[in-house]
Design a protein around this motif. Structure first.
Motif, PDB file in Angstrom:
ATOM      1  N   THR A   1       0.827  -1.209   0.000  1.00  0.00           N
ATOM      2  CA  THR A   1       0.000   0.000   0.000  1.00  0.00           C
ATOM      3  C   THR A   1       0.862   1.260   0.000  1.00  0.00           C
ATOM      4  O   THR A   1       0.701   2.150   0.829  1.00  0.00           O
ATOM      5  CB  THR A   1      -0.930   0.014   1.224  1.00  0.00           C
ATOM      6  OG1 THR A   1      -0.150  -0.194   2.412  1.00  0.00           O
ATOM      7  CG2 THR A   1      -1.991  -1.066   1.123  1.00  0.00           C
ATOM      8  N   LEU A   2       1.780   1.363  -0.950  1.00  0.00           N
ATOM      9  CA  LEU A   2       2.615   2.554  -1.058  1.00  0.00           C
ATOM     10  C   LEU A   2       2.141   3.516  -2.148  1.00  0.00           C
ATOM     11  O   LEU A   2       2.513   4.687  -2.128  1.00  0.00           O
ATOM     12  CB  LEU A   2       4.077   2.173  -1.347  1.00  0.00           C
ATOM     13  CG  LEU A   2       4.838   1.437  -0.242  1.00  0.00           C
ATOM     14  CD1 LEU A   2       6.284   1.217  -0.678  1.00  0.00           C
ATOM     15  CD2 LEU A   2       4.797   2.206   1.055  1.00  0.00           C
ATOM     16  N   THR A   3       1.353   3.032  -3.083  1.00  0.00           N
ATOM     17  CA  THR A   3       0.963   3.871  -4.216  1.00  0.00           C
ATOM     18  C   THR A   3      -0.391   4.540  -3.996  1.00  0.00           C
ATOM     19  O   THR A   3      -1.273   4.005  -3.327  1.00  0.00           O
ATOM     20  CB  THR A   3       0.896   3.057  -5.520  1.00  0.00           C
ATOM     21  OG1 THR A   3      -0.075   2.009  -5.374  1.00  0.00           O
ATOM     22  CG2 THR A   3       2.253   2.462  -5.856  1.00  0.00           C
ATOM     23  N   VAL A   4      -0.531   5.716  -4.585  1.00  0.00           N
ATOM     24  CA  VAL A   4      -1.802   6.434  -4.635  1.00  0.00           C
ATOM     25  C   VAL A   4      -2.139   6.635  -6.108  1.00  0.00           C
ATOM     26  O   VAL A   4      -1.366   7.254  -6.838  1.00  0.00           O
ATOM     27  CB  VAL A   4      -1.716   7.798  -3.914  1.00  0.00           C
ATOM     28  CG1 VAL A   4      -3.001   8.590  -4.104  1.00  0.00           C
ATOM     29  CG2 VAL A   4      -1.426   7.598  -2.433  1.00  0.00           C
ATOM     30  N   ASP A   5      -3.265   6.078  -6.517  1.00  0.00           N
ATOM     31  CA  ASP A   5      -3.675   6.162  -7.925  1.00  0.00           C
ATOM     32  C   ASP A   5      -2.585   5.622  -8.847  1.00  0.00           C
ATOM     33  O   ASP A   5      -2.300   6.183  -9.915  1.00  0.00           O
ATOM     34  CB  ASP A   5      -4.015   7.606  -8.291  1.00  0.00           C
ATOM     35  CG  ASP A   5      -4.923   7.695  -9.522  1.00  0.00           C
ATOM     36  OD1 ASP A   5      -5.265   6.631 -10.086  1.00  0.00           O
ATOM     37  OD2 ASP A   5      -5.261   8.817  -9.925  1.00  0.00           O
ATOM     38  N   GLY A   6      -1.933   4.525  -8.416  1.00  0.00           N
ATOM     39  CA  GLY A   6      -0.926   3.860  -9.231  1.00  0.00           C
ATOM     40  C   GLY A   6       0.426   4.540  -9.266  1.00  0.00           C
ATOM     41  O   GLY A   6       1.307   4.130 -10.033  1.00  0.00           O
ATOM     42  N   SER A   7       0.650   5.562  -8.441  1.00  0.00           N
ATOM     43  CA  SER A   7       1.897   6.315  -8.462  1.00  0.00           C
ATOM     44  C   SER A   7       2.558   6.320  -7.089  1.00  0.00           C
ATOM     45  O   SER A   7       1.891   6.383  -6.052  1.00  0.00           O
ATOM     46  CB  SER A   7       1.634   7.759  -8.903  1.00  0.00           C
ATOM     47  OG  SER A   7       2.780   8.564  -8.702  1.00  0.00           O
ATOM     48  N   PHE A   8       3.910   6.306  -7.094  1.00  0.00           N
ATOM     49  CA  PHE A   8       4.683   6.403  -5.852  1.00  0.00           C
ATOM     50  C   PHE A   8       4.981   7.848  -5.469  1.00  0.00           C
ATOM     51  O   PHE A   8       5.674   8.085  -4.475  1.00  0.00           O
ATOM     52  CB  PHE A   8       6.023   5.664  -6.011  1.00  0.00           C
ATOM     53  CG  PHE A   8       5.909   4.168  -6.040  1.00  0.00           C
ATOM     54  CD1 PHE A   8       5.770   3.441  -4.864  1.00  0.00           C
ATOM     55  CD2 PHE A   8       5.971   3.470  -7.240  1.00  0.00           C
ATOM     56  CE1 PHE A   8       5.681   2.059  -4.885  1.00  0.00           C
ATOM     57  CE2 PHE A   8       5.888   2.094  -7.268  1.00  0.00           C
ATOM     58  CZ  PHE A   8       5.737   1.376  -6.092  1.00  0.00           C
ATOM     59  N   ASN A   9       4.505   8.826  -6.224  1.00  0.00           N
ATOM     60  CA  ASN A   9       4.911  10.219  -6.023  1.00  0.00           C
ATOM     61  C   ASN A   9       4.669  10.718  -4.603  1.00  0.00           C
ATOM     62  O   ASN A   9       5.531  11.358  -3.998  1.00  0.00           O
ATOM     63  CB  ASN A   9       4.190  11.134  -7.018  1.00  0.00           C
ATOM     64  CG  ASN A   9       4.719  10.967  -8.430  1.00  0.00           C
ATOM     65  OD1 ASN A   9       5.787  10.387  -8.634  1.00  0.00           O
ATOM     66  ND2 ASN A   9       3.984  11.462  -9.411  1.00  0.00           N
ATOM     67  N   SER A  10       3.484  10.455  -4.067  1.00  0.00           N
ATOM     68  CA  SER A  10       3.161  10.954  -2.731  1.00  0.00           C
ATOM     69  C   SER A  10       4.089  10.357  -1.683  1.00  0.00           C
ATOM     70  O   SER A  10       4.587  11.067  -0.795  1.00  0.00           O
ATOM     71  CB  SER A  10       1.703  10.642  -2.378  1.00  0.00           C
ATOM     72  OG  SER A  10       0.825  11.298  -3.255  1.00  0.00           O
ATOM     73  N   PHE A  11       4.343   9.068  -1.791  1.00  0.00           N
ATOM     74  CA  PHE A  11       5.237   8.407  -0.839  1.00  0.00           C
ATOM     75  C   PHE A  11       6.655   8.936  -0.986  1.00  0.00           C
ATOM     76  O   PHE A  11       7.336   9.218   0.015  1.00  0.00           O
ATOM     77  CB  PHE A  11       5.214   6.896  -1.056  1.00  0.00           C
ATOM     78  CG  PHE A  11       6.119   6.137  -0.132  1.00  0.00           C
ATOM     79  CD1 PHE A  11       5.728   5.836   1.168  1.00  0.00           C
ATOM     80  CD2 PHE A  11       7.372   5.732  -0.562  1.00  0.00           C
ATOM     81  CE1 PHE A  11       6.581   5.151   2.022  1.00  0.00           C
ATOM     82  CE2 PHE A  11       8.223   5.042   0.290  1.00  0.00           C
ATOM     83  CZ  PHE A  11       7.833   4.744   1.584  1.00  0.00           C
ATOM     84  N   SER A  12       7.116   9.102  -2.216  1.00  0.00           N
ATOM     85  CA  SER A  12       8.475   9.585  -2.459  1.00  0.00           C
ATOM     86  C   SER A  12       8.668  10.979  -1.879  1.00  0.00           C
ATOM     87  O   SER A  12       9.695  11.280  -1.262  1.00  0.00           O
ATOM     88  CB  SER A  12       8.780   9.585  -3.960  1.00  0.00           C
ATOM     89  OG  SER A  12       8.759   8.267  -4.480  1.00  0.00           O
ATOM     90  N   GLN A  13       7.682  11.852  -2.075  1.00  0.00           N
ATOM     91  CA  GLN A  13       7.777  13.207  -1.537  1.00  0.00           C
ATOM     92  C   GLN A  13       7.789  13.194  -0.007  1.00  0.00           C
ATOM     93  O   GLN A  13       8.578  13.904   0.621  1.00  0.00           O
ATOM     94  CB  GLN A  13       6.603  14.057  -2.044  1.00  0.00           C
ATOM     95  CG  GLN A  13       6.680  14.375  -3.528  1.00  0.00           C
ATOM     96  CD  GLN A  13       5.448  15.122  -4.018  1.00  0.00           C
ATOM     97  OE1 GLN A  13       4.543  15.461  -3.247  1.00  0.00           O
ATOM     98  NE2 GLN A  13       5.390  15.367  -5.317  1.00  0.00           N
ATOM     99  N   ALA A  14       6.918  12.390   0.585  1.00  0.00           N
ATOM    100  CA  ALA A  14       6.833  12.334   2.044  1.00  0.00           C
ATOM    101  C   ALA A  14       8.118  11.803   2.667  1.00  0.00           C
ATOM    102  O   ALA A  14       8.532  12.254   3.740  1.00  0.00           O
ATOM    103  CB  ALA A  14       5.646  11.480   2.467  1.00  0.00           C
TER     104      ALA A  14
END
Length: 394
Positions: free
Chosen positions: A152-165
């Motif tokens: 459960t690392l992706t949001v809408d199929g993207s890692f962007n939010s996790f990477s930024q956080a």
């Protein structure tokens, strides 16, 4: 010094008057001491009862055979309990200096006040505004490699939010590769997601009554074995007061995560009774494993947004106009994915997920939640239609 005084006024002003004055006095006394030894002695005198309560059963230093002056003789062997206290004292001094003296801008400062008069747990906190910035300085720069892995690392199929956080790709030490793997489960066939399209908005006065009726009817149609995950204790208990008596006549048992009830006891009880249903809070949103027929349905009454009034959210919003989409929305999406994950724990598990928050339909961010779910077998139906389908699936 003027900045320190203002910070102290702001923090201690949040406390009840008598407690604020007491903390202020302790801080001023602490600041008056010039040497580390004197500061430790001051903290030992004022906080010893609190520290010793957990670490040594409430005994004093003297009862442990340790004179206070021994604490400063680092070359001498100190009893194990005293070493624990020594580390606690160092941590307290560091925390006091950060909150009351240094006040770095990377933190937001908060006071938490307890309403319990028998066990007051008031505390002052320094909360990191950006965890990623600190990770770049303290972890990534000092390690060869770091691996983050979760379903459960992706949001809408993207890692962007996790990477930024997490501060990834922000320095030469945090350059990251990403890999998204498909699940071995056939979620679209194993999990049906129902979005209730005729529920009132969560802030509508009629919402709670509609939710109670939905829960009664859905539990009857499913014959129990359901987990309802709430974000608010008061709403959970109000629903339990209506739902539990209504289902008792159908010989369906429902239990509730009330104050003082053992989480482990609830887990064990739920796993032991195939038809038992549970109303629960945050501790059951993730990490709860109930494979097989024990759990056939998960209900999420409201999307798990953090409180907009919590200090961290307020400070992030003040510093960043996009803070809600950068922090709050991704966290709520990931928490919803975690909750949905309670349902399918084995390759042959089957079940339903009921989402009773109309904002999934009326708000633009609703699509982000739905596209992030493990199953895309999503049906938008009225409460009555959903209950009929659940009964037909049995």
């Amino acid at each position: 010094r003027e900045r320190e005084e203002k910070a102290a006024d702001r923090i201690f002003g949040l406390l009840p008057e008598d407690q604020g004055q007491e903390f202020r006095k302790l801080w001023e006394e602490f600041e008056a001491y010039k040497t580390p030894e004197a500061k430790y002695a001051h903290l030992l005198d004022n906080f010893q009862p609190l520290l010793l309560n957990d670490a040594s059963g409430g005994k004093s230093w003297e009862e442990h055979g340790v004179h206070r002056s021994q604490v400063y003789k680092r070359n001498e062997r100190i009893p194990e309990t005293s070493e624990i206290i020594w580390e606690q004292m160092k941590e307290i001094i560091q925390n006091v200096e950060v909150i009351c003296t240094q006040c770095p801008e990377r933190y937001v400062y908060a006071a938490s006040l307890s309403r319990k008069t028998d066990r007051p747990q008031n505390k002052l906190e320094a909360l990191l505004v950006s965890v990623g910035e600190t990770l770049n300085e303290t972890l990534y720069a000092r390690t060869h490699s770091v691996v983050y892995a979760s379903a459960t690392l992706t949001v809408d199929g993207s890692f962007n939010s996790f990477s930024q956080a997490m501060g990834l790709n922000e320095s030469e030490f945090s350059v990251a590769d990403e890999l998204l793997l498909a699940s071995s489960y056939d979620f679209d066939n194993q999990m049906v997601v129902y979005v209730v399209n005729d529920m009132p908005e969560p802030n509508d006065p009629s919402y709670l009554g509609a939710l109670q009726r939905l829960l009664i009817d859905a539990h009857r149609a499913q014959n129990g074995s359901m987990l309802t995950l709430f974000t608010n204790r008061r709403e959970m208990e109000k629903c339990f007061e209506e739902v539990q008596p209504a289902l008792k006549g159908d010989d369906l048992r429902v239990v509730c995560q009330k104050w003082g009830v053992s989480v482990k006891g609830l887990r064990d009880d739920f796993l032991a009774d195939e038809h038992l249903s549970l109303f629960a809070l945050k501790s059951f949103w993730e990490g709860f494993d109930a494979p097989g027929a024990t759990l056939k349905g998960v209900v999420i009454p409201k999307l798990p947004f953090s409180k907009p009034t919590d200090p961290l959210s307020c400070e992030r919003a003040a510093r960043d106009d996009a803070a809600w989409r950068r922090y709050v929305l991704p966290a709520a999406v990931l928490e919803t994915k975690q909750a949905a994950g309670r349902l399918i724990r084995k390759a042959d598990d089957r079940g339903i997920l009921i989402l009773a928050d109309k904002r999934l339909i009326t708000k633009g961010y609703g699509k982000t939640f739905l596209r992030s779910l493990p199953s895309q077998n999503i049906r938008f139906l009225s409460a009555a239609q959903i209950v009929d389908e659940i009964a037909a699936r049995r």
